[in-house]
Design an enzyme around this catalytic site. Structure first.
Site, mmCIF file in Angstrom:
data_model
loop_
_atom_site.group_PDB
_atom_site.id
_atom_site.type_symbol
_atom_site.label_atom_id
_atom_site.label_comp_id
_atom_site.label_asym_id
_atom_site.label_seq_id
_atom_site.Cartn_x
_atom_site.Cartn_y
_atom_site.Cartn_z
ATOM 1 N N THR A 56 -0.377 -3.260 -0.476
ATOM 2 C CA THR A 56 0.402 -4.230 0.300
ATOM 3 C C THR A 56 1.226 -3.488 1.361
ATOM 4 O OG1 THR A 56 2.284 -4.137 -1.221
ATOM 5 C CG2 THR A 56 0.563 -5.747 -1.699
ATOM 6 N N ALA A 58 0.103 -2.851 4.364
ATOM 7 C CA ALA A 58 -0.864 -1.870 4.865
ATOM 8 C C ALA A 58 -1.102 -1.973 6.355
ATOM 9 C CB ALA A 58 -2.191 -2.033 4.121
ATOM 10 N N GLY A 61 2.812 2.197 9.039
ATOM 11 C CA GLY A 61 3.645 3.067 8.237
ATOM 12 C C GLY A 61 2.909 3.690 7.066
ATOM 13 N N GLY A 63 1.859 2.348 4.235
ATOM 14 C CA GLY A 63 0.732 1.595 3.714
ATOM 15 C C GLY A 63 -0.542 1.810 4.509
ATOM 16 N N TYR A 202 19.168 -4.021 -0.962
ATOM 17 C CA TYR A 202 17.844 -3.396 -1.011
ATOM 18 C C TYR A 202 17.611 -2.717 -2.359
ATOM 19 C CZ TYR A 202 14.016 -0.224 0.245
ATOM 20 O OH TYR A 202 12.837 0.453 0.269
#
Length: 450
Positions: A56, A58, A61, A63, A202
């Site tokens: 996920t 993807a 970055g 992913g 976060y």
């Protein structure tokens, strides 16, 4: 061979074995040079070759790069993200290197979208052998700005980082348990074990998923399913780019270095993959939480932060001066000095443990030794500071007592002087007059009749 040997004797078994050894090997699939460079060590190829790996986040970055590396190692990757255009760009790279990729677009912060994309993946590929939960949202903001007006920050973070990821994981777990083989890799944050300031929302969303997977790990371990969490340090991606914030004082990982941590988790199936500084800070928090709180307080005060636009618009503007600039430069130098040690030990551990294969127990033992030394030094320093403070308090108490005694004596003297002055003002005889009148009073008392 054992059955054949029992049925036909040793000669039959030897003939079958000879035919198996002399049989030609199937031709190896052709791999482009760029794919071979991306494939990495053979251990990764053995771990993912021919398996369905869902990643996920993807589209870019970590992913996107991880999907390319896994596809080059022989995995059948399922790319999940919101932007189909970016997914297609990643797929073109994988196709050019001879890999296999399938695209699935979905907004994972929406539960209906999670249900739909889960059905699409299982319907298209039939199963998921390895699930990498990499998608996430990050907000760097102090809690003083996240009150009633911005409480939606926590809702948005939990919707994607926790509920969306957990929904997909729970959807692929039954198939893994049925096949008695599978792995879930959660890309968490180093802020969870180190309790980084300004990342309350976060880290709360990431630690919630950590806790859920850690509890589920004991339920599925006997069925061949592994749960792994990678506490990722800061990586130079778009996620760390924030308006009004700067990480110039931090040495971040590259995207490929971040992928190495995830690949290490896939190959070794370790429950936790954490760099050395984060491990040390986590252990230190276990033994001495006050020390870590004080350290994070220093970092919080040294780092700069820009208020949200709605808060900044209401704040009065101040005239710019050169003094804040000088203070900011000094803070940056101090932060660079502190983060240099984290960078050094993180790179050392990446080279020795992740790439070199050094047993992690050796690293943990070193961390424990340093931890004990720091605790001992901190205890001695704390005892010294407490002794100095106690001596100061004792001196202050003695001084207060002495001042109180002196003040009481002065009050008594002042009271006596005041009484004497009052008697003198009222016409009372002084001491000399009383002594002069004493013989006359005594004679009158003797002459008086009995």
């Amino acid at each position: 061979l054992e059955k054949h040997h029992s049925a036909r004797g040793g000669a039959g078994a030897r003939s079958v074995q000879r035919r198996l050894l002399l049989a030609p090997f199937p031709p190896r699939p052709k791999v482009s040079p760029s794919a071979a460079r991306m494939a990495g060590p053979s251990a990764l190829r053995r771990a993912v070759s021919g398996k369905v790996v869902a990643v996920t986040g993807a589209s870019e970055g970590i992913g996107a790069r991880l999907a390319c590396r896994l596809a080059a190692a022989g995995a059948r990757v399922a790319l999940v993200a919101r932007s189909m255009d970016k997914l297609e760009a990643v797929k073109e790279t994988i196709d050019a290197d001879g890999g296999e990729a399938h695209l699935f677009s979905a907004n994972l912060s929406s539960e209906p979208e999670c249900e739909r994309v889960l059905g699409d993946i299982l319907g298209c590929l039939g199963r998921v052998d390895i699930f990498v939960s990499n998608a996430g949202r990050s907000i760097r903001r102090s809690v003083k700005y996240q009150g009633s007006d911005r409480f939606h920050d926590f809702h948005r973070l939990m919707a994607l980082n926790y509920f969306g990821a957990l929904r997909l994981i729970l959807g692929v777990l039954p198939g893994m348990e049925e096949r008695r083989c599978g792995q879930v890799v959660h890309v968490s944050s180093f802020g969870v074990p180190t309790r980084q300031p300004r990342f309350a929302g976060y880290c709360a969303s990431k630690s919630a998923l950590d806790a859920a997977l850690q509890c589920a790990a004991g339920e599925v371990a006997s069925k061949g399913v592994a749960m792994s969490t990678v506490y990722m340090p800061l990586v130079r991606t778009k996620m760390v780019e924030s308006k009004g914030h700067s990480y110039d004082h931090v040495s971040m990982l590259t995207v490929d270095e971040a992928c190495e941590y995830i690949e290490h988790a896939i190959v070794t199936k370790r429950a936790e993959v954490m760099d050395l500084p984060s491990r040390w800070l986590s252990l230190m928090h276990t033994f001495n939480p006050t020390f870590i709180t004080g350290l994070n307080s220093i970092v919080y005060r040294l780092e700069s932060e820009r208020a949200p636009d709605d808060v900044a618009a209401q704040a009065p503007r101040r005239k710019p001066t050169s003094q804040p600039t000088m203070r900011a430069a000094m803070r940056t130098r101090v932060l660079k000095f502190l983060t240099f040690f984290m960078w050094f030990f993180a790179r050392l551990e990446l080279a020795l443990c992740v790439r070199g294969g050094l047993p992690w127990v050796a690293r943990d033992m070193q961390a424990i030794v340093v931890l004990l030394l720091v605790i001992a030094v901190h205890s001695v320093c704390a005892a010294t500071v407490a002794s100095v403070r106690g001596a100061r308090e004792c001196a202050r108490w003695c001084g207060r007592r002495l001042r109180h005694s002196a003040s009481a004596e002065s009050h008594q003297e002042a009271g006596a002087r005041g009484a004497a002055e009052a008697e003198k003002a009222a016409g009372a005889p002084s001491l000399g007059e009383s002594a002069a009148r004493a013989p006359a009073v005594q004679a009158q008392a003797q002459a008086a009749p009995a």
